[in-house]
Design a protein around this motif. Structure first.
Motif, PDB file in Angstrom:
ATOM      1  N   UNK A 176       4.765  -1.535  17.001  1.00 15.37           N
ATOM      2  CA  UNK A 176       5.179  -2.937  17.156  1.00 15.37           C
ATOM      3  C   UNK A 176       4.082  -3.929  16.778  1.00 15.37           C
ATOM      4  N   UNK A 177       2.845  -3.621  17.098  1.00 16.77           N
ATOM      5  CA  UNK A 177       1.748  -4.523  16.752  1.00 16.77           C
ATOM      6  C   UNK A 177       1.787  -4.888  15.273  1.00 16.77           C
ATOM      7  N   UNK A 178       2.202  -3.935  14.442  1.00 15.85           N
ATOM      8  CA  UNK A 178       2.271  -4.134  13.001  1.00 15.85           C
ATOM      9  C   UNK A 178       3.583  -4.798  12.585  1.00 15.85           C
ATOM     10  N   UNK A 179       4.712  -4.268  13.060  1.00 10.49           N
ATOM     11  CA  UNK A 179       6.015  -4.744  12.597  1.00 10.49           C
ATOM     12  C   UNK A 179       6.328  -6.164  13.067  1.00 10.49           C
ATOM     13  N   UNK A 180       5.746  -6.568  14.175  1.00 12.23           N
ATOM     14  CA  UNK A 180       6.051  -7.898  14.703  1.00 12.23           C
ATOM     15  C   UNK A 180       5.424  -9.014  13.890  1.00 12.23           C
ATOM     16  N   UNK A 181       4.476  -8.688  13.033  1.00 11.24           N
ATOM     17  CA  UNK A 181       3.708  -9.713  12.336  1.00 11.24           C
ATOM     18  C   UNK A 181       4.284 -10.115  10.987  1.00 11.24           C
ATOM     19  N   UNK A 182       5.065  -9.224  10.371  1.00 13.08           N
ATOM     20  CA  UNK A 182       5.514  -9.441   9.008  1.00 13.08           C
ATOM     21  C   UNK A 182       6.975  -9.045   8.852  1.00 13.08           C
ATOM     22  N   UNK A 183       7.541  -9.371   7.688  1.00 14.31           N
ATOM     23  CA  UNK A 183       8.715  -8.673   7.192  1.00 14.31           C
ATOM     24  C   UNK A 183       8.189  -7.433   6.478  1.00 14.31           C
ATOM     25  N   UNK A 184       8.692  -6.267   6.857  1.00 12.50           N
ATOM     26  CA  UNK A 184       8.144  -5.010   6.352  1.00 12.50           C
ATOM     27  C   UNK A 184       9.189  -4.298   5.511  1.00 12.50           C
ATOM     28  N   UNK A 185       8.838  -4.016   4.279  1.00 10.30           N
ATOM     29  CA  UNK A 185       9.702  -3.273   3.353  1.00 10.30           C
ATOM     30  C   UNK A 185       9.170  -1.849   3.209  1.00 10.30           C
ATOM     31  N   UNK A 186      10.023  -0.868   3.493  1.00  7.14           N
ATOM     32  CA  UNK A 186       9.650   0.537   3.389  1.00  7.14           C
ATOM     33  C   UNK A 186      10.439   1.156   2.247  1.00  7.14           C
ATOM     34  N   UNK A 187       9.763   1.480   1.170  1.00  9.39           N
ATOM     35  CA  UNK A 187      10.372   2.137   0.011  1.00  9.39           C
ATOM     36  C   UNK A 187      10.108   3.635   0.141  1.00  9.39           C
ATOM     37  N   UNK A 188      11.077   4.347   0.730  1.00 12.06           N
ATOM     38  CA  UNK A 188      10.885   5.775   0.974  1.00 12.06           C
ATOM     39  C   UNK A 188      10.749   6.562  -0.319  1.00 12.06           C
ATOM     40  N   UNK A 189      11.485   6.168  -1.347  1.00 18.81           N
ATOM     41  CA  UNK A 189      11.442   6.912  -2.605  1.00 18.81           C
ATOM     42  C   UNK A 189      10.133   6.678  -3.340  1.00 18.81           C
ATOM     43  N   UNK A 190       9.704   5.435  -3.436  1.00 21.84           N
ATOM     44  CA  UNK A 190       8.447   5.128  -4.108  1.00 21.84           C
ATOM     45  C   UNK A 190       7.222   5.331  -3.253  1.00 21.84           C
ATOM     46  N   UNK A 191       7.424   5.541  -1.936  1.00 24.93           N
ATOM     47  CA  UNK A 191       6.345   5.736  -0.971  1.00 24.93           C
ATOM     48  C   UNK A 191       5.382   4.543  -0.971  1.00 24.93           C
ATOM     49  N   UNK A 192       5.980   3.360  -0.899  1.00 22.83           N
ATOM     50  CA  UNK A 192       5.200   2.119  -0.874  1.00 22.83           C
ATOM     51  C   UNK A 192       5.705   1.235   0.259  1.00 22.83           C
ATOM     52  N   UNK A 193       4.790   0.683   1.011  1.00 24.25           N
ATOM     53  CA  UNK A 193       5.114  -0.310   2.036  1.00 24.25           C
ATOM     54  C   UNK A 193       4.622  -1.671   1.557  1.00 24.25           C
ATOM     55  N   UNK A 194       5.489  -2.661   1.668  1.00 18.05           N
ATOM     56  CA  UNK A 194       5.128  -4.034   1.324  1.00 18.05           C
ATOM     57  C   UNK A 194       5.338  -4.908   2.548  1.00 18.05           C
ATOM     58  N   UNK A 195       4.335  -5.676   2.911  1.00 23.92           N
ATOM     59  CA  UNK A 195       4.480  -6.638   4.008  1.00 23.92           C
ATOM     60  C   UNK A 195       4.517  -8.029   3.409  1.00 23.92           C
ATOM     61  N   UNK A 196       5.411  -8.867   3.949  1.00 24.06           N
ATOM     62  CA  UNK A 196       5.660 -10.194   3.397  1.00 24.06           C
ATOM     63  C   UNK A 196       5.611 -11.203   4.536  1.00 24.06           C
ATOM     64  N   UNK A 197       5.003 -12.337   4.296  1.00 22.29           N
ATOM     65  CA  UNK A 197       5.020 -13.394   5.301  1.00 22.29           C
ATOM     66  C   UNK A 197       6.458 -13.787   5.587  1.00 22.29           C
ATOM     67  N   UNK A 198       6.806 -13.843   6.866  1.00 25.03           N
ATOM     68  CA  UNK A 198       8.198 -14.070   7.230  1.00 25.03           C
ATOM     69  C   UNK A 198       8.693 -15.448   6.818  1.00 25.03           C
ATOM     70  N   UNK A 203      -5.493  -2.086   7.299  1.00 20.85           N
ATOM     71  CA  UNK A 203      -4.802  -1.327   6.273  1.00 20.85           C
ATOM     72  C   UNK A 203      -5.107  -2.024   4.953  1.00 20.85           C
ATOM     73  N   UNK A 204      -4.663  -1.475   3.850  1.00 20.54           N
ATOM     74  CA  UNK A 204      -4.975  -2.080   2.563  1.00 20.54           C
ATOM     75  C   UNK A 204      -4.376  -3.486   2.477  1.00 20.54           C
ATOM     76  N   UNK A 228       0.845  -1.190   0.000  1.00 22.47           N
ATOM     77  CA  UNK A 228       0.000   0.000   0.000  1.00 22.47           C
ATOM     78  C   UNK A 228       0.880   1.240   0.000  1.00 22.47           C
ATOM     79  N   UNK A 229       0.319   2.333  -0.455  1.00 17.59           N
ATOM     80  CA  UNK A 229       1.047   3.592  -0.555  1.00 17.59           C
ATOM     81  C   UNK A 229       0.944   4.352   0.766  1.00 17.59           C
ATOM     82  N   UNK A 288       0.140   6.495   7.151  1.00 15.39           N
ATOM     83  CA  UNK A 288      -0.563   5.417   6.454  1.00 15.39           C
ATOM     84  C   UNK A 288      -2.066   5.540   6.691  1.00 15.39           C
ATOM     85  N   UNK A 289      -2.866   5.144   5.688  1.00 17.75           N
ATOM     86  CA  UNK A 289      -4.329   5.156   5.855  1.00 17.75           C
ATOM     87  C   UNK A 289      -4.785   3.885   6.556  1.00 17.75           C
ATOM     88  N   UNK A 290      -5.607   4.017   7.571  1.00 23.50           N
ATOM     89  CA  UNK A 290      -6.147   2.862   8.281  1.00 23.50           C
ATOM     90  C   UNK A 290      -7.656   3.001   8.393  1.00 23.50           C
TER      91      UNK A 290
END
Length: 422
Positions: free
Chosen positions: A158-180, A124-125, A51-52, A62-64
């Motif tokens: 932490x509630x969010x970050x503890x659940x996934x591998x989280x990729x933060x693309x600051x330049x593209x302004x996109x967050x991707x969550x991936x199953x660990x 979130x999306x 999500x963006x 982030x939009x929630x």
């Protein structure tokens, strides 16, 4: 500090707004609630979701959606344990029968009231949690929206970050969550070990100070801070503040102003990358209040520096991965006017001066606290964001700034040239 059983002691951290000042908000410690946290899950039958986000003053917004109805804006913050709802005016939770908690921290004279709201549906999306507990402030004590220029309703960590591998693309302004369990790092990223201490990620860095001394510093990776680097002066007697510094307000807590210094360090080495002439905030304003004091913690890295990368955070395996982006070579530029602003009024299009750095170009030209900026360099500000207004103050030394000011119902024109303050 309170020992009341139903108290939630918040740690105060600072984030440096892009124009240069620090605003203190409260990061909550882990809440031992009786409600079961059912966790976040990816709800699109995939192993990842994206999500963006908006990047405002180096902060990730982030939009929630809460309880499938309320569309809100939250700051995504690696420095937070509990999920905090700072503004309850949209959700209107009935707090009458909710468990009260007490907030203490830097700048707080009296305890601040908050409540735990359990079993909220938080989305979130592409991502949902059917049973999230929120810490809801009784009032919006923090007024984050005035510093970011858009409605801000809470903080997610932490509630969010503890659940996934989280990729933060600051330049593209996109967050991707991936199953660990399926995540595989790409070779283009540089891998680093991190420590997850009380739900917060720490990384070891090397800081070369202005006097040439080297400081091995464990720093919090803090996406909820917009400064480049902050050093806590009471954490190590070897931390040295340069003579070329600005003594200024480094933050605002619930109880008032917090002071400190802004200067530069010679170099910072992190994840195989080197940075030079880095803006650095020096403060002891909040670290004395930390209940989770880490013995070798020296401070934090914020969005001004983190934004030069795409970052992947893997809490479960205690890894962080860094890949540089186009911002890697941009210098660290500080506000060269001396003006600190907030956005007020309808749609946050009224910009009010709340602090002037003594001896700065704006101060010498006669800008005062309480002035309202109506125009800059011949342009009216009614269609600008607070980032765009502040952007005028971060261009180049000697650039002329012409302000149209409203003061005591009178219009004034004030002119000055930008000057590098530190």
């Amino acid at each position: 500090m309170t020992n009341v059983t139903n108290s939630c002691v918040f740690r105060s951290t600072v984030f440096q707004i892009k124009i240069g000042f620090l605003f203190v908000f409260l990061h909550c410690c882990y809440l031992h609630t009786s409600a079961q946290f059912l966790g976040f899950y990816i709800n699109n039958e995939s192993d990842r979701a994206s999500f963006r986000f908006e990047l405002i003053n180096n902060l990730i917004v982030v939009p929630v959606v809460i309880n499938d109805t309320n569309k809100l804006n939250f700051i995504l913050d690696t420095g937070v344990r509990a999920t905090i709802l700072t503004d309850n005016t949209v959700t209107n939770f009935d707090l009458t029968n909710c468990r009260p908690v007490h907030i203490v921290g830097a700048g707080i004279i009296n305890e601040v009231e908050a409540f735990v709201v359990s079993c909220t549906i938080f989305s979130l999306h592409g991502i949902s949690s059917p049973g999230l507990s929120l810490v809801v402030l009784k009032e919006d004590y923090l007024h984050l929206q005035n510093h970011l220029g858009i409605p801000i309703h809470g903080i997610l960590g932490y509630d969010f970050f503890s659940q996934f591998v989280v990729k933060i693309d600051y330049e593209g302004k996109i967050i991707t969550v991936i199953r660990s369990d399926i995540f595989k790092p790409k070779k283009s990223y540089k891998e680093n070990d991190i420590d997850i201490i009380l739900g917060r990620p720490y990384i070891n860095t090397e800081v070369v100070q202005h006097n040439g001394s080297v400081l091995n510093a464990k720093l919090l990776i803090d996406t909820g801070a917009s400064h480049a680097i902050m050093l806590e002066t009471d954490s190590d007697s070897a931390i040295s503040i340069p003579e070329n510094k600005i003594e200024t307000i480094v933050g605002w807590g619930l109880g008032g102003e917090l002071t400190g210094e802004l200067s530069r360090i010679d170099s910072l080495y992190i994840s195989g990358f080197s940075f030079h002439d880095v803006l650095c905030t020096f403060t002891s304003a909040y670290s004395q209040t930390l209940i989770d004091k880490i013995p070798d913690r020296k401070g934090s890295l914020g969005g001004e520096l983190l934004g030069k990368f795409t970052i992947v955070l893997d809490y479960k395996n205690k890894k962080a991965y860094f890949r540089k982006n186009a911002g890697i070579k941009r210098e660290f530029v500080y506000n060269m006017s001396g003006i600190d602003l907030i956005a007020t009024g309808t749609n946050f299009k009224l910009f009010k001066v709340i602090h002037i750095i003594p001896g700065s170009p704006a101060a010498l030209a006669g800008v005062k606290n309480g002035d309202l900026i109506l125009g800059i360099n011949g342009q009216m500000v009614t269609e600008m964001s607070i980032q765009e207004v502040n952007g005028f103050f971060r261009t180049r030394p000697k650039n002329r700034i012409k302000l149209l000011i409203l003061r005591d119902h009178s219009l004034e024109n004030i002119s000055f040239r930008l000057k590098r303050l530190v």
